[in-house]
Motif scaffolding. Structure first.
Motif, PDB file in Angstrom:
ATOM      1  N   ASP A   1       0.868  -1.234   0.055  1.00 33.02           N
ATOM      2  CA  ASP A   1       0.031  -0.071  -0.047  1.00 33.02           C
ATOM      3  C   ASP A   1       0.996   1.269   0.140  1.00 33.02           C
ATOM      4  O   ASP A   1       0.523   2.271  -0.766  1.00 33.02           O
ATOM      5  CB  ASP A   1      -0.957  -0.006   1.198  1.00 33.02           C
ATOM      6  CG  ASP A   1      -1.830   1.229   1.226  1.00 33.02           C
ATOM      7  OD1 ASP A   1      -2.768   1.324   0.325  1.00 33.02           O
ATOM      8  OD2 ASP A   1      -1.723   2.096   2.344  1.00 33.02           O
ATOM      9  N   TRP A   2       2.088   1.220   0.833  1.00 36.14           N
ATOM     10  CA  TRP A   2       2.932   2.504   0.619  1.00 36.14           C
ATOM     11  C   TRP A   2       3.480   2.709  -0.583  1.00 36.14           C
ATOM     12  O   TRP A   2       4.066   3.591  -0.945  1.00 36.14           O
ATOM     13  CB  TRP A   2       4.031   2.311   2.028  1.00 36.14           C
ATOM     14  CG  TRP A   2       3.334   2.594   2.989  1.00 36.14           C
ATOM     15  CD1 TRP A   2       2.130   2.490   3.599  1.00 36.14           C
ATOM     16  CD2 TRP A   2       4.082   3.248   4.116  1.00 36.14           C
ATOM     17  NE1 TRP A   2       2.006   3.013   5.284  1.00 36.14           N
ATOM     18  CE2 TRP A   2       3.124   3.523   5.512  1.00 36.14           C
ATOM     19  CE3 TRP A   2       5.256   4.023   4.194  1.00 36.14           C
ATOM     20  CZ2 TRP A   2       3.472   4.214   6.583  1.00 36.14           C
ATOM     21  CZ3 TRP A   2       5.683   4.636   5.420  1.00 36.14           C
ATOM     22  CH2 TRP A   2       4.975   4.869   6.340  1.00 36.14           C
TER      23      TRP A   2
ATOM     24  N   LEU B   1     -10.306   1.185  -2.252  1.00 31.37           N
ATOM     25  CA  LEU B   1     -11.094  -0.038  -2.444  1.00 31.37           C
ATOM     26  C   LEU B   1     -10.381  -1.002  -1.639  1.00 31.37           C
ATOM     27  O   LEU B   1     -11.015  -2.128  -0.896  1.00 31.37           O
ATOM     28  CB  LEU B   1     -11.711  -0.505  -3.682  1.00 31.37           C
ATOM     29  CG  LEU B   1     -12.771   0.499  -4.232  1.00 31.37           C
ATOM     30  CD1 LEU B   1     -12.941   0.110  -5.709  1.00 31.37           C
ATOM     31  CD2 LEU B   1     -14.159   0.537  -3.451  1.00 31.37           C
ATOM     32  N   ILE B   2      -9.119  -1.198  -2.140  1.00 31.92           N
ATOM     33  CA  ILE B   2      -8.149  -2.558  -1.520  1.00 31.92           C
ATOM     34  C   ILE B   2      -7.899  -2.249   0.050  1.00 31.92           C
ATOM     35  O   ILE B   2      -7.960  -2.916   0.855  1.00 31.92           O
ATOM     36  CB  ILE B   2      -6.915  -2.273  -2.147  1.00 31.92           C
ATOM     37  CG1 ILE B   2      -7.258  -3.124  -3.611  1.00 31.92           C
ATOM     38  CG2 ILE B   2      -6.023  -3.496  -1.475  1.00 31.92           C
ATOM     39  CD1 ILE B   2      -5.933  -3.173  -4.645  1.00 31.92           C
ATOM     40  N   ASP B   3      -7.864  -0.675   0.398  1.00 30.58           N
ATOM     41  CA  ASP B   3      -7.677  -0.392   1.691  1.00 30.58           C
ATOM     42  C   ASP B   3      -8.933  -0.940   2.569  1.00 30.58           C
ATOM     43  O   ASP B   3      -8.575  -1.171   3.665  1.00 30.58           O
ATOM     44  CB  ASP B   3      -7.577   1.197   1.874  1.00 30.58           C
ATOM     45  CG  ASP B   3      -5.988   1.565   1.392  1.00 30.58           C
ATOM     46  OD1 ASP B   3      -5.423   0.847   1.063  1.00 30.58           O
ATOM     47  OD2 ASP B   3      -5.807   2.621   1.482  1.00 30.58           O
TER      48      ASP B   3
ATOM     49  N   SER C   1      -8.127  -4.682   3.141  1.00 29.07           N
ATOM     50  CA  SER C   1      -6.830  -4.963   3.995  1.00 29.07           C
ATOM     51  C   SER C   1      -6.828  -4.350   5.261  1.00 29.07           C
ATOM     52  O   SER C   1      -6.606  -5.030   6.240  1.00 29.07           O
ATOM     53  CB  SER C   1      -5.764  -4.260   3.267  1.00 29.07           C
ATOM     54  OG  SER C   1      -5.648  -4.678   1.894  1.00 29.07           O
ATOM     55  N   PHE C   2      -7.579  -3.150   5.631  1.00 29.40           N
ATOM     56  CA  PHE C   2      -7.426  -2.247   6.789  1.00 29.40           C
ATOM     57  C   PHE C   2      -8.820  -2.204   7.521  1.00 29.40           C
ATOM     58  O   PHE C   2      -8.934  -1.776   8.746  1.00 29.40           O
ATOM     59  CB  PHE C   2      -6.899  -1.060   6.638  1.00 29.40           C
ATOM     60  CG  PHE C   2      -5.522  -1.198   5.834  1.00 29.40           C
ATOM     61  CD1 PHE C   2      -4.643  -2.285   6.231  1.00 29.40           C
ATOM     62  CD2 PHE C   2      -5.323  -0.276   4.943  1.00 29.40           C
ATOM     63  CE1 PHE C   2      -3.524  -2.285   5.332  1.00 29.40           C
ATOM     64  CE2 PHE C   2      -4.179  -0.517   4.071  1.00 29.40           C
ATOM     65  CZ  PHE C   2      -3.422  -1.451   4.368  1.00 29.40           C
ATOM     66  N   GLY C   3      -9.877  -2.828   7.133  1.00 24.47           N
ATOM     67  CA  GLY C   3     -11.174  -2.968   7.786  1.00 24.47           C
ATOM     68  C   GLY C   3     -11.909  -4.250   7.767  1.00 24.47           C
ATOM     69  O   GLY C   3     -11.982  -4.796   8.896  1.00 24.47           O
ATOM     70  N   ILE C   4     -11.671  -4.994   6.641  1.00 27.90           N
ATOM     71  CA  ILE C   4     -12.435  -6.407   6.641  1.00 27.90           C
ATOM     72  C   ILE C   4     -11.184  -7.300   7.202  1.00 27.90           C
ATOM     73  O   ILE C   4     -11.679  -8.099   8.082  1.00 27.90           O
ATOM     74  CB  ILE C   4     -12.558  -6.969   5.068  1.00 27.90           C
ATOM     75  CG1 ILE C   4     -13.777  -6.064   4.728  1.00 27.90           C
ATOM     76  CG2 ILE C   4     -13.024  -8.315   4.927  1.00 27.90           C
ATOM     77  CD1 ILE C   4     -14.304  -6.043   3.134  1.00 27.90           C
TER      78      ILE C   4
ATOM     79  N   ASP D   1      -4.123   2.618   7.461  1.00 30.42           N
ATOM     80  CA  ASP D   1      -3.256   1.235   7.267  1.00 30.42           C
ATOM     81  C   ASP D   1      -2.581   1.335   8.807  1.00 30.42           C
ATOM     82  O   ASP D   1      -1.757   0.047   9.067  1.00 30.42           O
ATOM     83  CB  ASP D   1      -2.040   1.741   6.391  1.00 30.42           C
ATOM     84  CG  ASP D   1      -1.392   3.273   6.541  1.00 30.42           C
ATOM     85  OD1 ASP D   1      -2.060   4.173   7.483  1.00 30.42           O
ATOM     86  OD2 ASP D   1      -0.453   3.470   5.987  1.00 30.42           O
ATOM     87  N   ASN D   2      -2.638   2.195   9.673  1.00 30.16           N
ATOM     88  CA  ASN D   2      -2.140   1.797  10.980  1.00 30.16           C
ATOM     89  C   ASN D   2      -2.978   0.962  11.700  1.00 30.16           C
ATOM     90  O   ASN D   2      -2.428   0.466  12.682  1.00 30.16           O
ATOM     91  CB  ASN D   2      -2.298   3.463  11.592  1.00 30.16           C
ATOM     92  CG  ASN D   2      -1.065   4.401  11.399  1.00 30.16           C
ATOM     93  OD1 ASN D   2      -0.149   4.131  11.630  1.00 30.16           O
ATOM     94  ND2 ASN D   2      -1.639   5.332  10.655  1.00 30.16           N
TER      95      ASN D   2
END
Length: 217
Positions: free
Chosen positions: A62-63, A89-91, A94-97, A148-149
């Protein structure tokens, strides 16, 4: 046939959807999506060290997608807009689901864990939607904790799983998920990590990968 405006021709036919997969920054984003999928898979079957490895690599990719995009001199504004949508959308995945599924899996899919799972996904969606519209709060700050954190903190907290009881860690994990969700949508400014922080993340990714690989042995 519908048309879109591009940098060079206001009536150019839109590119095919599949062509987006051959744009270098999007390729990097899709590697991040694959890492998140691995995290989801291993979380669902209860192999949490492997899930954590997938999750931290999702952050690393992501970075890098934005870093790659900024170095491409011939990248059009339209490509940048599409890349931003792909990344956002990918975030969510990755960082929610991912954190939500990790919580549900660790709680053996008991209904009591559904509220926490929903809250982290909802907070991530709201936070990313807000950012997509309003962008940075100033030149180098975010409104709320960047999504992302969620993964960066979660993979660190999960190191406790091997040193405390399952019951105690379940409580720690639930509180961590709720805390991250609250910070995602909190009316606070958090710094945009860039520059030398990229190398810190690269080192962190390597250390986390080695630590969890050791636990898998």
């Amino acid at each position: 046939m519908p048309t879109v405006e591009t940098d060079n021709n206001p009536s150019t036919t839109p590119p095919s959807i599949l062509s987006l997969a051959f744009d270098l920054p999007n390729i990097c984003s899709l590697f991040g999506l694959f890492s998140a999928l691995l995290a989801l898979y291993f979380a669902m079957i209860g192999i949490y060290p492997a899930a954590m490895i997938g999750l931290i690599w999702a952050v690393f990719f992501d970075w890098n997608d934005g870093k790659i995009a900024r170095k491409m001199k011939n990248r059009t504004a339209m490509q940048g807009q599409i890349g931003g949508q792909v990344d956002s959308l990918i975030d969510v995945v990755s960082f929610g689901i991912c954190p939500a599924v990790i919580l549900l899996s660790y709680g053996n899919y008991h209904p009591a864990f559904l509220p926490g799972a929903f809250i982290i996904v909802a907070a991530c969606v709201l936070r990313l939607s807000y950012f997509n519209v309003y962008g940075l709060d100033g030149k180098s700050s975010y409104q709320g904790l960047a999504s992302d954190n969620n993964a960066i903190i979660l993979v660190f907290v999960f190191l406790l799983e091997s040193v405390i009881s399952t019951t105690a860690f379940t409580v720690v994990l639930y509180i961590t998920i709720l805390g991250l969700a609250a910070l995602n949508v909190a009316p606070i400014k958090t710094p945009k990590l860039s520059g030398r922080w990229y190398y810190v993340l690269a080192l962190y990714t390597l250390v986390i990968t080695l630590a969890y690989s050791w636990l898998l042995i």
